[in-house]
Design an enzyme around this catalytic site. Structure first.
Site, short mmCIF file in Angstrom:
data_model
loop_
_atom_site.label_atom_id
_atom_site.label_comp_id
_atom_site.label_asym_id
_atom_site.label_seq_id
_atom_site.Cartn_x
_atom_site.Cartn_y
_atom_site.Cartn_z
N LYS A 115 14.65 -32.52 -2.71
CA LYS A 115 15.94 -32.80 -3.34
C LYS A 115 16.44 -34.20 -3.02
CE LYS A 115 17.78 -28.21 -4.21
NZ LYS A 115 18.89 -27.29 -4.00
N LYS A 197 5.95 -23.17 -12.04
CA LYS A 197 6.86 -22.04 -12.19
C LYS A 197 7.80 -22.26 -13.38
CE LYS A 197 10.32 -20.40 -9.24
NZ LYS A 197 10.96 -20.18 -7.94
N LYS A 200 14.58 -23.41 -14.42
CA LYS A 200 15.78 -23.74 -15.20
C LYS A 200 15.97 -25.25 -15.30
CE LYS A 200 18.58 -22.01 -11.33
NZ LYS A 200 19.70 -21.21 -10.90
#
Ligand code: TRP
Length: 334
Positions: A115, A197, A200
């Site tokens: 992040k 994966k 979103k």
């Protein structure tokens, strides 16, 4: 333990649009756990502001997510469905746990590294201590089990270490939680790149089926899903795109992958993709309808928010007072 039941805690962030992967991999299974465990399912809005958010959007999405929990079948009388920010104990316990967490431990967290690479202009202290807030979420309710994906295992491991560290100093204060690893987990991959994966935050919207996609969009995305040129329905790692579609179909119908393969033996990919699309619509349409219905019932959702926040606060405060006493904070005068 609450009323003879083990305690389960989990949470989701209200950032981004939830995908079929979030539903089949997490939310759907949460519903099946609510008989066996005393469940706390939080909308972890405090975690969301570690990345800059538009306030109105965050508020709207948090409410939508809470509504979606209920639409997915979580009964708010049996499950504590609440906003993290409505229970101040999360922040208070996080502070105390911060004082028992080493910089080195947080520096090792792979999600922090990822992040901070992604948000290089805003590497704030909250992003760094994110896992400590998560530990507070879990320990505040004395959770025995925590259903999480592999990406959160490192955070859960830290939670266990913090609980043990605290217990070693002050005696048995916290339940040391275990990861709840479901049966053959429905790990859903991107329809466009089956090595990733379904996410979103995918830049390619065709890779993900969003829970609020309409039937036409779902059918189109399934038809366009990446497969291979083997032209043979088998469940193998050599055909990852097809394998993912088999997983999706199986999770939506309740089949095992073997049953799905048998059902489509000798059929073409085109026909199978159509069936996958229909199975997904069959699962998502009722969910969407229920979400729409609930969204209109403002008084009901408001009541759930209020009652469940009170319930969460009750259990949270119980743990917090115990911890504060151990830490040496003065007793409250009543
Ligand atoms: N960090 C989790 C995620 O992004 C969300 C989360 C916050 C959570 N607190 C939690 C999950 C406690 C399980 C338990 O997926």
């Amino acid at each position: 333990m609450i009323d003879g039941k083990k305690v389960l805690f989990s949470g989701m962030q209200a950032t981004g649009n939830l995908t079929l992967g979030n539903y089949l991999g997490a939310l759907k299974n949460w519903v099946t756990l609510s008989d066996e465990y005393e469940c706390f399912y939080s909308v972890v809005d405090m975690h969301s502001i570690t990345v800059r958010q538009d306030p109105a959007t965050l508020r709207k999405r948090a409410r939508n997510l809470l509504t979606l929990y209920i639409a997915a079948g979580l009964d708010p009388k049996k499950n504590c469905i609440y906003y993290q920010s409505h229970v101040s104990g999360h922040a208070e316990l996080a502070w105390i746990l911060n004082c028992f967490t080493y910089m080195g431990e947080l520096n090792r967290m792979t999600q922090f590294k990822d992040k901070s690479a992604k948000h290089a202009d805003n590497i704030n202290a909250g992003l760094f201590t994110y896992p400590v807030l998560m530990a507070a979420d879990i320990l505040l309710y004395q959770a025995d089990v925590v259903p999480v994906g592999v990406d959160q295992m490192q955070h859960l491991e830290l939670t266990r270490n913090l609980a043990e560290r605290f217990n070693n100093i002050y005696g048995d204060v916290f339940t040391v939680p275990e990861a709840y690893i479901g049966k053959v987990g429905a790990k859903i991959m991107s329809l466009q790149d089956p090595s990733k994966k379904m996410s979103k935050s995918d830049e390619n919207p065709n890779g993900s089926i969003y829970l609020m996609d309409d039937p036409d969009t779902i059918m189109r995305k399934c038809k366009r899903a990446v497969t291979d040129s083997e032209a043979c329905i088998r469940y193998t790692d050599q055909q990852p795109g097809l394998k993912n579609l088999i997983d999706i179909y199986s999770a939506c119908t309740g089949n095992t992958p073997d049953q799905t393969v048998a059902e489509f033996d000798g059929k073409g990919y085109g026909e199978f993709k159509l069936a996958v699309g229909e199975a997904v619509v069959g699962v998502l349409k009722p969910l969407q309808d229920e979400f729409e219905r609930l969204s209109k019932d403002k008084a009901y959702i408001d009541a759930v928010i209020k009652e469940n926040a009170e319930k969460a606060n009750y259990y949270a405060t119980k743990t917090l007072r115990k911890v504060q006493r151990k830490a040496g904070f003065p007793d409250r005068i009543r």
